[in-house]
Design an enzyme around this catalytic site. Structure first.
Site, PDB file in Angstrom:
ATOM      1  N   TYR A 174      56.932  25.690 -15.009  1.00  0.00           N
ATOM      2  CA  TYR A 174      58.172  25.474 -15.561  1.00  0.00           C
ATOM      3  C   TYR A 174      58.227  26.222 -17.195  1.00  0.00           C
ATOM      4  O   TYR A 174      56.998  25.978 -17.485  1.00  0.00           O
ATOM      5  CB  TYR A 174      58.857  24.220 -15.591  1.00  0.00           C
ATOM      6  N   SER A 224      53.797   8.868 -23.407  1.00  0.00           N
ATOM      7  CA  SER A 224      54.218  10.127 -22.965  1.00  0.00           C
ATOM      8  C   SER A 224      55.426  10.817 -23.530  1.00  0.00           C
ATOM      9  O   SER A 224      55.731  11.947 -23.875  1.00  0.00           O
ATOM     10  CB  SER A 224      54.639   9.841 -21.636  1.00  0.00           C
ATOM     11  N   ASP A 273      71.344  -6.193   5.240  1.00  0.00           N
ATOM     12  CA  ASP A 273      71.653  -6.528   6.198  1.00  0.00           C
ATOM     13  C   ASP A 273      70.816  -7.289   6.947  1.00  0.00           C
ATOM     14  O   ASP A 273      69.482  -6.970   6.873  1.00  0.00           O
ATOM     15  CB  ASP A 273      72.520  -5.657   6.964  1.00  0.00           C
ATOM     16  N   HIS A 325      48.564  16.291 -16.597  1.00  0.00           N
ATOM     17  CA  HIS A 325      49.704  17.651 -16.439  1.00  0.00           C
ATOM     18  C   HIS A 325      49.388  18.547 -17.617  1.00  0.00           C
ATOM     19  O   HIS A 325      49.509  18.151 -18.798  1.00  0.00           O
ATOM     20  CB  HIS A 325      51.044  17.066 -16.217  1.00  0.00           C
TER      21      HIS A 325
HETATM   22  P1  FAD Z   1      55.991   5.794 -23.157  1.00  0.00           P
HETATM   23  O1  FAD Z   1      56.756   6.835 -23.729  1.00  0.00           O
HETATM   24  O2  FAD Z   1      54.484   6.170 -22.703  1.00  0.00           O
HETATM   25  O3  FAD Z   1      56.059   4.633 -23.814  1.00  0.00           O
HETATM   26  C1  FAD Z   1      55.532   3.490 -23.584  1.00  0.00           C
HETATM   27  C2  FAD Z   1      55.222   2.606 -24.882  1.00  0.00           C
HETATM   28  O4  FAD Z   1      54.860   1.474 -24.692  1.00  0.00           O
HETATM   29  C3  FAD Z   1      54.200   3.423 -25.687  1.00  0.00           C
HETATM   30  O5  FAD Z   1      54.639   3.831 -27.087  1.00  0.00           O
HETATM   31  C4  FAD Z   1      53.157   2.255 -25.810  1.00  0.00           C
HETATM   32  O6  FAD Z   1      52.534   2.403 -27.132  1.00  0.00           O
HETATM   33  C5  FAD Z   1      53.692   1.056 -25.738  1.00  0.00           C
HETATM   34  N1  FAD Z   1      53.084   0.009 -25.279  1.00  0.00           N
HETATM   35  C6  FAD Z   1      52.138  -0.083 -24.105  1.00  0.00           C
HETATM   36  N2  FAD Z   1      51.516  -1.213 -23.647  1.00  0.00           N
HETATM   37  C7  FAD Z   1      51.881  -1.994 -24.840  1.00  0.00           C
HETATM   38  C8  FAD Z   1      51.503  -3.117 -25.199  1.00  0.00           C
HETATM   39  N3  FAD Z   1      50.665  -4.010 -24.598  1.00  0.00           N
HETATM   40  N4  FAD Z   1      52.064  -3.590 -26.347  1.00  0.00           N
HETATM   41  C9  FAD Z   1      52.955  -3.007 -27.328  1.00  0.00           C
HETATM   42  N5  FAD Z   1      53.187  -1.709 -26.763  1.00  0.00           N
HETATM   43  C10 FAD Z   1      52.705  -1.089 -25.688  1.00  0.00           C
HETATM   44  N6  FAD Z   1      59.824  13.748 -18.042  1.00  0.00           N
HETATM   45  C11 FAD Z   1      60.986  14.610 -17.844  1.00  0.00           C
HETATM   46  O7  FAD Z   1      62.134  13.666 -17.513  1.00  0.00           O
HETATM   47  N7  FAD Z   1      61.199  15.815 -17.975  1.00  0.00           N
HETATM   48  C12 FAD Z   1      60.138  16.646 -18.483  1.00  0.00           C
HETATM   49  O8  FAD Z   1      60.204  17.825 -18.441  1.00  0.00           O
HETATM   50  C13 FAD Z   1      58.961  15.785 -18.620  1.00  0.00           C
HETATM   51  N8  FAD Z   1      57.885  16.641 -18.903  1.00  0.00           N
HETATM   52  C14 FAD Z   1      56.740  15.949 -19.443  1.00  0.00           C
HETATM   53  C15 FAD Z   1      55.801  16.846 -19.796  1.00  0.00           C
HETATM   54  C16 FAD Z   1      54.451  15.910 -20.410  1.00  0.00           C
HETATM   55  C17 FAD Z   1      53.584  16.912 -20.877  1.00  0.00           C
HETATM   56  C18 FAD Z   1      54.360  14.770 -20.257  1.00  0.00           C
HETATM   57  C19 FAD Z   1      53.331  14.106 -20.738  1.00  0.00           C
HETATM   58  C20 FAD Z   1      55.346  14.061 -19.853  1.00  0.00           C
HETATM   59  C21 FAD Z   1      56.466  14.492 -19.299  1.00  0.00           C
HETATM   60  N9  FAD Z   1      57.609  13.971 -18.776  1.00  0.00           N
HETATM   61  C22 FAD Z   1      58.657  14.537 -18.489  1.00  0.00           C
HETATM   62  C23 FAD Z   1      57.567  12.388 -18.457  1.00  0.00           C
HETATM   63  C24 FAD Z   1      58.281  11.656 -19.493  1.00  0.00           C
HETATM   64  O9  FAD Z   1      57.567  11.839 -20.925  1.00  0.00           O
HETATM   65  C25 FAD Z   1      57.812  10.092 -19.291  1.00  0.00           C
HETATM   66  O10 FAD Z   1      58.167   9.665 -18.035  1.00  0.00           O
HETATM   67  C26 FAD Z   1      58.650   9.128 -20.241  1.00  0.00           C
HETATM   68  O11 FAD Z   1      58.329   9.774 -21.610  1.00  0.00           O
HETATM   69  C27 FAD Z   1      57.958   7.753 -20.159  1.00  0.00           C
HETATM   70  O12 FAD Z   1      58.597   6.910 -21.019  1.00  0.00           O
HETATM   71  P2  FAD Z   1      58.253   5.351 -21.369  1.00  0.00           P
HETATM   72  O13 FAD Z   1      59.064   4.939 -22.282  1.00  0.00           O
HETATM   73  O14 FAD Z   1      58.126   4.733 -20.068  1.00  0.00           O
HETATM   74  O15 FAD Z   1      56.812   5.637 -21.481  1.00  0.00           O
END
Ligand code: FAD
Length: 827
Positions: free
Chosen positions: A266, A42, A555, A232
Site C-alpha cells: 500500500y 502502535s 439461539d 510490519h
Molecule cells: P496502542 O496505540 O499501542 O496503545 C496502547 C497504549 O497502552 C500504549 O500507549 C501503551 O503505552 C499503553 N499501555 C500498555 N500497557 C500499559 C500498562 N500496563 N499501563 C499503562 N499503559 C499501558 N491500522 C489501521 O487501521 N490502518 C493502517 O493503515 C494501519 N497501518 C499500520 C502501520 C503500522 C506501521 C503500524 C505500526 C500499525 C498500523 N495500524 C494500522 C494498526 C494500528 O496502528 C493499531 O491497530 C492501533 O493503533 C492500536 O491502537 P491501541 O490503542 O490499541 O494501541
C-alpha cells in the site's frame, strides 16, 4: 457513578475515554505508561488508512463510525481525517474478479464505491504506471487518519469533560475481591528501585493496552488472549521532485490511498514523499516478552512499536513501488522501520467483559480503522450494558479457551498476516493447527474420504468422496461457476438427495452443549430465554437468548431432563460465558461438549434404521416431535432428541465419547439396507435453507428482533418476565428476513451480496443484503435469505441480487420452500 480506569492511551483508549465522558461518566481516569501524545505504541506509527469495505458487516459499520466521528475535527489547525478516498488496483484476472466482489460488499453495507478501468485509475492517481493495471475499485469516502492527532483530540475532549489523564504511569496489577475488580496498582515510569505500587481504586477497568494486551492478560489476569504482535515493514521515499511544493505539512496528501494487493503493498503521499507499507514478507511475530516495556522506552527513547527495518523483507516492495510509480524511479529510499501491531486468528478485535471478573473489560486488537467506532460501542456496553451493534464477531469469547494456546495464536496470526491482502474465499478454512478437536467418528469419516473444514478447532466433514458414485444417479448434476465451486462438490447434492429420499447420517458433535442443573435451574432458564422451557420432563424447546433491547444474542435448544436438570444446545463458548455470568450459586453449568458426541439420523427411512437397533418404542406416538428419550441403541446409552435441522423425520442421538464409534458403526451397518449415506456440512447447509431454519451469526443477530427474524414462535407470551420481553412490546419491525429464490436455475450466490430494487440504476443503493444462500438440490434453484425493508419482503416481490457485477433476478417466496405442512417430519 462508577469509577472507571482505562489502561492505555492509544487511539482505542482515547476514543473510549472520550465516549465515556460524552455519555456522562464523570470519574474516568486514563493511565498511560508512556509520554503524551506519542506514547510509543502502535498508534504513534500508523499511516492511518481507513478502508471501510470488509466482509464483516459490523467491522464496516465501525469503520464508518470512526470516519464520521473524526470528520472535520482539527488539532492545531491540522486535520485528523482526510477523505482522500481509496483506490485498489488489480494486476491479475483473479483480482479484477475479486474487486467486483468487494464492490458488492460495499453496496451491501452502504459504502459508496465504483469499479473503474485502468484509464480512470490513472486519472484518480496521476502518475500511476497502468501498464500492468487491469482495473480498480474506488471508494471515495474512505480516508486517512492522523492517529496521534486522533488520540490527542479525543483525549483533550475527554479531559474537558472531566476525565483525568495520567501519563508515565504503568499498571502493574489488577486487584479484585470475590470475582469483582476493585482497582489497579500502578508504578511511575521510570520506576525508582524498590518502589511499591500505588493502588488506584476502580469499579470498572478497561484494558486498551494494544501490543501489551497479551502480556497483561497472561501476567495480570491469568489467561491467554489470542492476539499476536507482528512486525510490519513501512518505509518513506526520499523527497520526490514532482511533489516538492505540491503539499505543505498541513494538507499533506491529495491522491487516494493506493492498494496494490497483488503485491501486498500500500502507498500514500506524505507531503513530498511516498509512504510504502509491505505485507509481502515472512511473518515476524513478536512474543509478549519481546515488546519493550515503558521503563526501557524511557531509558532509550526507542519507541516499543518500532524495530529496525529489515531490508531483505522490504526490498522487493520498494522495487515494486518504483515500478508502479515512475516518479520514484530516480528517487532514493528515505527511511523506514518495522512497525509492530497485532494480528488475531480471524482478523477481528478482542472486546467485551472478561469472563469471571465483574467490572473488567477488554478493548484489544483494534485497528485505527475501527477505533472510534469501538470507543462508542465499548462506552455503550460499559455504561448501558448494550453495545448497540452485533458483537458476536467482536467478542474475545468467540474463541473457545480449549483451543487457544500460544502456539495456536502464533500460527493463526502468522497465517492471517500472510493472507491479509490475499483473495480469500469466504468458505476457505484455516490451513494451520488442524486436527485440534475431532469427534469419535473422525477415523471412520476419513475412511469414507471426508473432506474437512475447521470450525473453532473442530474438524467437520464437508462431504464424503466415498459418495461420489451417487452423483451419477442424480437426475441433474448441479453446476456452479468456478468461484462458487470452491470448497464445494456436487457430492453434496447426492448426500442431500439421499437425506430427502432415504436417510442421512450427520456428525453433530461440534455443536456446544451444556448441562444446567440444580435448584433454581428452571427459574434461571425461564428468565434468560424467550420461550417457555418449564415444560414436562422429556420436552425439547427452541428458544432465543435476547438482550435487554430485544435483540437476538443467541439461539438455543433446551431439553428438560429432570425437574431441575436441562441439556442446553448453544452456539459455543460465548453463550456459556453469558449463562455463567448470570447464573445463581445454586445452579451448576457443566460443559458436556468434549466428553460427548452426537449423530443426526434423518430421512424418510430413519425410523427403519433406528428400529433395527433398539427394543425401545420410537414410534411417533411414543417419541413425538420435540421430545427426548433415553434409548439403548445397539447397546449404547443414547439420549435421542426428536428434532431435525434438515426438515426430515429423525433424531439427534447423543452419547458419551467412548460409545460414539460403536454407535456410528451400528447405524452405518443397520442403515445399509435403507440406503443410509453419511452427509457433510454442505448438504446440511442446503437442506436447512430449504427448510428455512436460521443460523445464528449468519442470518440473525443482535440487530434483529424475533419478529423481524421470523422467529416470533420462539417467544412465549404465556410465561412470566424474561430478559428482553419489555423491549419487544414496542420494538418496531424495521426490516424482515425474507426467503428469495434466484430466477435462473443455474445462478448461485454465497452470501453477503447486495439486493437491489428491480431495475435500480447504478446510483441507487442496495435495499438489503443476502445472509446465507445455497443451491436447493430438491428444487433445482438457489435459495437466498436476505434482510429487506418490510414492504419488499412480501412474497412475489421481484428484486435483483448482484453477484460479481451481474444482476441476477430473484423473487421473494413464502417460506419454507420445502414441506411447509410438516408432513415429512410429523410421522
Ligand atoms: P496502542 O496505540 O499501542 O496503545 C496502547 C497504549 O497502552 C500504549 O500507549 C501503551 O503505552 C499503553 N499501555 C500498555 N500497557 C500499559 C500498562 N500496563 N499501563 C499503562 N499503559 C499501558 N491500522 C489501521 O487501521 N490502518 C493502517 O493503515 C494501519 N497501518 C499500520 C502501520 C503500522 C506501521 C503500524 C505500526 C500499525 C498500523 N495500524 C494500522 C494498526 C494500528 O496502528 C493499531 O491497530 C492501533 O493503533 C492500536 O491502537 P491501541 O490503542 O490499541 O494501541
Amino acid at each position: 457513578q462508577p469509577r472507571i480506569v482505562v489502561i492505555g492511551l492509544g487511539v482505542v483508549g482515547a476514543a473510549l475515554a472520550d465516549e465515556l465522558t460524552q455519555s456522562g461518566m464523570r470519574h474516568v481516569t486514563v493511565l498511560e505508561q508512556g509520554p503524551l501524545w506519542e506514547t510509543g505504541g502502535s498508534s504513534s506509527h500508523a499511516p492511518g488508512f481507513v478502508f471501510q469495505t470488509s466482509p464483516h458487516r459490523t467491522m464496516s459499520l465501525l469503520a464508518r463510525r470512526t470516519l464520521d466521528k473524526l470528520d472535520g475535527q482539527k488539532v492545531d489547525g491540522q486535520w485528523l481525517l482526510k477523505r482522500l478516498g481509496g483506490l485498489e488496483i488489480a494486476t491479475t484476472a483473479e483480482r479484477v474478479h475479486d474487486l467486483a466482489r468487494r464492490h458488492g460488499l460495499a453496496q451491501s453495507w452502504g459504502i459508496p464505491s465504483r469499479l473503474v478501468d485502468p484509464g480512470e485509475c490513472a486519472e484518480l492517481w496521476p502518475g500511476l504506471d497502468t501498464t500492468s493495471v487491469l482495473g480498480g475499485f474506488h471508494t471515495p469516502t474512505d480516508g486517512v487518519v492522523k492517529s496521534v492527532h486522533a488520540v490527542r483530540w479525543q483525549a483533550e475532549r475527554a479531559v474537558e469533560h472531566g476525565a483525568r489523564l495520567v501519563p508515565r504511569t504503568r499498571v502493574v496489577g489488577v486487584t479484585r475481591t470475590g470475582g469483582r475488580v476493585t482497582g489497579v496498582e500502578v508504578l511511575p515510569v521510570p520506576a525508582p528501585d524498590g518502589a511499591t505500587p500505588e493502588h488506584v481504586p476502580a469499579d470498572v477497568v478497561v484494558a486498551c493496552a494494544g501490543l501489551w494486551g497479551p502480556g497483561l492478560a497472561r501476567d495480570l489476569l491469568g489467561f491467554e488472549l489470542p492476539m499476536m504482535p507482528m512486525e510490519h515493514c513501512f518505509g518513506l521515499s526520499a523527497p520526490v521532485p514532482g511533489l516538492i511544493g505540491r503539499h505543505d505539512v498541513l494538507d499533506e496528501a491529495s491522491r487516494p490511498m493506493l492498494r496494490h494487493q497483488d503485491f501486498s503493498l500500500y502507498l500514500r503521499e506524505y507531503v513530498d514523499r511516498i509512504g510504502i507499507g509491505a505485507y509481502r514478507h515472512r511473518p515476524i511475530p513478536v512474543e509478549p516478552d519481546g515488546v519493550a516495556g515503558a521503563d526501557e522506552f524511557a531509558a532509550t527513547g526507542v519507541h516499543p512499536a518500532m524495530h529496525p527495518l529489515t531490508w531483505e523483507d522490504f526490498g522487493p516492495s520498494w522495487d515494486e513501488a518504483r515500478r508502479l510509480l515512475p516518479e520514484l524511479r530516480d528517487v532514493g529510499f528515505g527511511e523506514g522501520f518495522n512497525g509492530i501491531f497485532f494480528f488475531t486468528p480471524d482478523g477481528g478485535p478482542m472486546l467485551g467483559p472478561v469472563a469471571g471478573i465483574d467490572g473488567l473489560w477488554l478493548a484489544q486488537a483494534v485497528w485505527v480503522t475501527q477505533s472510534a467506532g469501538v470507543g462508542q460501542v465499548m462506552a455503550d456496553w460499559v455504561v448501558r450494558d448494550d453495545p448497540g451493534v452485533d458483537t458476536h464477531e467482536l467478542e474475545y469469547t468467540r474463541f473457545d479457551p480449549a483451543v487457544v494456546s500460544r502456539d495456536w495464536t502464533r500460527a493463526r496470526a502468522a497465517e492471517a498476516y500472510a493472507e491479509v491482502y490475499d483473495v480469500v474465499h469466504p468458505q476457505a478454512s484455516t490451513g494451520v493447527q488442524r486436527g485440534l478437536r475431532t469427534s469419535p467418528f473422525h477415523d471412520r469419516q476419513r475412511e469414507l474420504g471426508a473432506v474437512f473444514e475447521q470450525a473453532n478447532g473442530w474438524e467437520r466433514p464437508l462431504w464424503f468422496e466415498a459418495n461420489a458414485p451417487l452423483v451419477d444417479a442424480l437426475d441433474r448434476v448441479p453446476e456452479r461457476d468456478a468461484w462458487a465451486a470452491r470448497h464445494w462438490s456436487p457430492i453434496a447434492a447426492a448426500e442431500a438427495h439421499a437425506t430427502r429420499t432415504a436417510v442421512g447420517l450427520y456428525d453433530m458433535t461440534p455443536l456446544s452443549r451444556l448441562e444446567v442443573s440444580g435448584p433454581g435451574a428452571t427459574a434461571f432458564l425461564q428468565h434468560l430465554t424467550s420461550n417457555d422451557v418449564d415444560r414436562a420432563v422429556g420436552r425439547v424447546v427452541y428458544a432465543l437468548l435476547l438482550d435487554d433491547a430485544g435483540g437476538i444474542r443467541s439461539d438455543v435448544t433446551v431439553t428438560r431432563l429432570g425437574p431441575e436438570q436441562y441439556l442446553v444446545g448453544t452456539n459455543g463458548h460465548r453463550d456459556r460465558v453469558h449463562l455463567e455470568s448470570r447464573c445463581p450459586d445454586t445452579v451448576r453449568i457443566t460443559d458436556l461438549t468434549a466428553g460427548t458426541c452426537g449423530l443426526g439420523l434423518w430421512g424418510p427411512r430413519a425410523r427403519d434404521v433406528l428400529e433395527r437397533l433398539t427394543d425401545d418404542d420410537v414410534s411417533h406416538q411414543a417419541l413425538g416431535y420435540f421430545r427426548a428419550k433415553r434409548l439403548r441403541v445397539a447397546g449404547t446409552d443414547v439420549l435421542a432428541l426428536r428434532v431435525s435441522y434438515v426438515g426430515e423425520l429423525g433424531w439427534e442421538l447423543w452419547t458419551t465419547a467412548d460409545q460414539g464409534r460403536r454407535l456410528w458403526d451400528s447405524l452405518r451397518e443397520a442403515g445399509t439396507p435403507s440406503g443410509l449415506v453419511a452427509g457433510g456440512r454442505r448438504a446440511f447447509h442446503s437442506l436447512r435453507l430449504e427448510k428455512g431454519y436460521r443460523a445464528y451469526g449468519t442470518d440473525i443477530g443482535r440487530e434483529h428482533s424475533p419478529a423481524e427474524a421470523g422467529l416470533g414462535f420462539a417467544v412465549s407470551s404465556r410465561k412470566g418476565d424474561f430478559v428482553g420481553r419489555a423491549a419487544l412490546e414496542d420494538r418496531p419491525v424495521r426490516r424482515r428476513l425474507a426467503c428469495l429464490t434466484l430466477d435462473a436455475p443455474e445462478a448461485v450466490v454465497l452470501g453477503h451480496e447486495p439486493v437491489l430494487a428491480r431495475g435500480a440504476g447504478p446510483g441507487q443503493g442496495a435495499v438489503g443484503y443476502v445472509t446465507s444462500a445455497d443451491q436447493s438440490y430438491t428444487l433445482g434453484v438457489t435459495v437466498a435469505y436476505a434482510w429487506l425493508p418490510p414492504e419488499l419482503a412480501e412474497p412475489g416481490t421481484a428484486l435483483d441480487v448482484e453477484y460479481f457485477g451481474r444482476r441476477l433476478p430473484a423473487t421473494v417466496q413464502s417460506e419454507p420452500l420445502v414441506d411447509p405442512e410438516m408432513s415429512r417430519i410429523l410421522r
